[in-house]
Design an enzyme around this catalytic site. Sequence first.
Site, PDB file in Angstrom:
ATOM      1  N   SER A 303      25.000  13.015  11.913  1.00  0.00           N
ATOM      2  CA  SER A 303      25.021  13.209  10.631  1.00  0.00           C
ATOM      3  C   SER A 303      24.357  14.660  10.882  1.00  0.00           C
ATOM      4  CB  SER A 303      22.860  12.723  10.238  1.00  0.00           C
ATOM      5  OG  SER A 303      23.198  13.735   8.945  1.00  0.00           O
ATOM      6  N   ASP A 386      29.705   6.374   2.918  1.00  0.00           N
ATOM      7  CA  ASP A 386      28.420   6.902   3.404  1.00  0.00           C
ATOM      8  C   ASP A 386      28.761   7.852   2.022  1.00  0.00           C
ATOM      9  OD1 ASP A 386      26.484   9.211   4.331  1.00  0.00           O
ATOM     10  OD2 ASP A 386      27.961   8.726   6.464  1.00  0.00           O
ATOM     11  N   HIS A 415      24.637   5.494   5.536  1.00  0.00           N
ATOM     12  CA  HIS A 415      23.868   6.691   6.651  1.00  0.00           C
ATOM     13  C   HIS A 415      23.611   5.995   7.463  1.00  0.00           C
ATOM     14  CE1 HIS A 415      24.491  10.772   7.587  1.00  0.00           C
ATOM     15  NE2 HIS A 415      23.404  10.668   7.695  1.00  0.00           N
TER      16      HIS A 415
END
Length: 434
Positions: A303, A386, A415
């Site tokens: 991320s 995601d 995610h």
Amino acid sequence: MKFSRLATLIILGASFVSGLRAENYPSRSDMLWVTNPDHAEWLYETGDSARISIELYRYGIPASEMTVGYTIGPDMLAADSQGSITLDRNGRAELNIGTMDKPGFRDLRLEAVVDGHKFSHHVKVGFSPEKLKPFVKEPSDFAAFWKKAVAEDKKYPLTYTSEPVEKYTTDKMSCQLVRLQLNDEGRAMYGYLFIPKGGGKYPAVLTPPGAGVKTIKDPMAHRYYGEGGMIRLEIEIHGLHPELSEAEFAAERKVKGDYLKFGMENPDDYYMKDVYLGCRRFLDLLTSLPEWDGKNLFTQGGSQGGALAITTAMLDERVNGCVANHPALSDMTGYLGDKTGGYPHHFRKDPATATPDKIRTLEYYDVVNFARHLQCPVRMTWGFNDNTCPPTTSYEVFNVISTPKDALLTPINEHWTTVQTEKGHYEWIKKHCR
């Protein structure tokens, strides 16, 4: 191997969460959705039609003749069609979600109401995503801007303190809490430094954090690095001691929660400048250790951490391998081009806030522009479902990388990544040690 034919990993079980928590298969729910595209890899060519089979179960029993509402639209954008379907007696139906005439992702969003409660699910499929191109532009002086920034940053001497952390020390590795001073203005970062025991020389891995103002979460989750013969440094980026209480972190979030917007009017004032340079400065710390083997230096994260893994690898030619899960901060101005943009989704709700100064600043910090200049091998992984770091932007990052690269596509993932995927990163790093 043709990119669109890379093997996919379909994961329905427990997960290791990277960055913000988001899971499409909750561990405790009365309802279970099963959606299967008619292409096994969830990939189509532009112009193809995609058909999705839909199954819904309640307590494991088919939701016979239940009505399911749906909307369909491009990745993270408004729906262009909607309607409802009725499941058959076996709790099943099939829906043609159409096609795309340009590369991208199409998202089928489903909702059922049971006893007054809403149960939602979605599934995205790609259309020639290996041809996706980013919207963000690269400033003509991008490389010069960062070369100058790094040169100026190097003038400040490497300054840090360390203290042993017994609770994270084992018979195979030691742990220290380090505090890295970034400049004379008081900016600093903390990190847990794990060093194998045994008196040898070891590869080093820097692991930046996911987004947010928070502690360094579960540092022992990746203990197999330190215990397996690698130096690992897990860091935070806000200068907050990781042992602060949750109440103290909550207070800091009130002050720093919007840090990705701070100073956006000028690239030299942007909050993330010290962050990008600070991550690179941590490499100086790692390479100064007597235990470092002098040749193997990696970055790895997910991320926001995936974004920082890429930017740090680009800013320091000593890095010889980079691993990134669904990198954030990628094609951040994408919504201005009538397409999805990357986390933190600047301008999605109000494009009118995108002033020329803000756009210019983000161009200097966009991961896409860093990825173009990478000089080391790269491993990336991302999920199609995601909505935090959309697959559109992960493909765009991957597509511009010119060095040797591997992609693990996990279509069903939102995610999150699994423990197995994370250990796969470790194995990839081991294989790429010189």
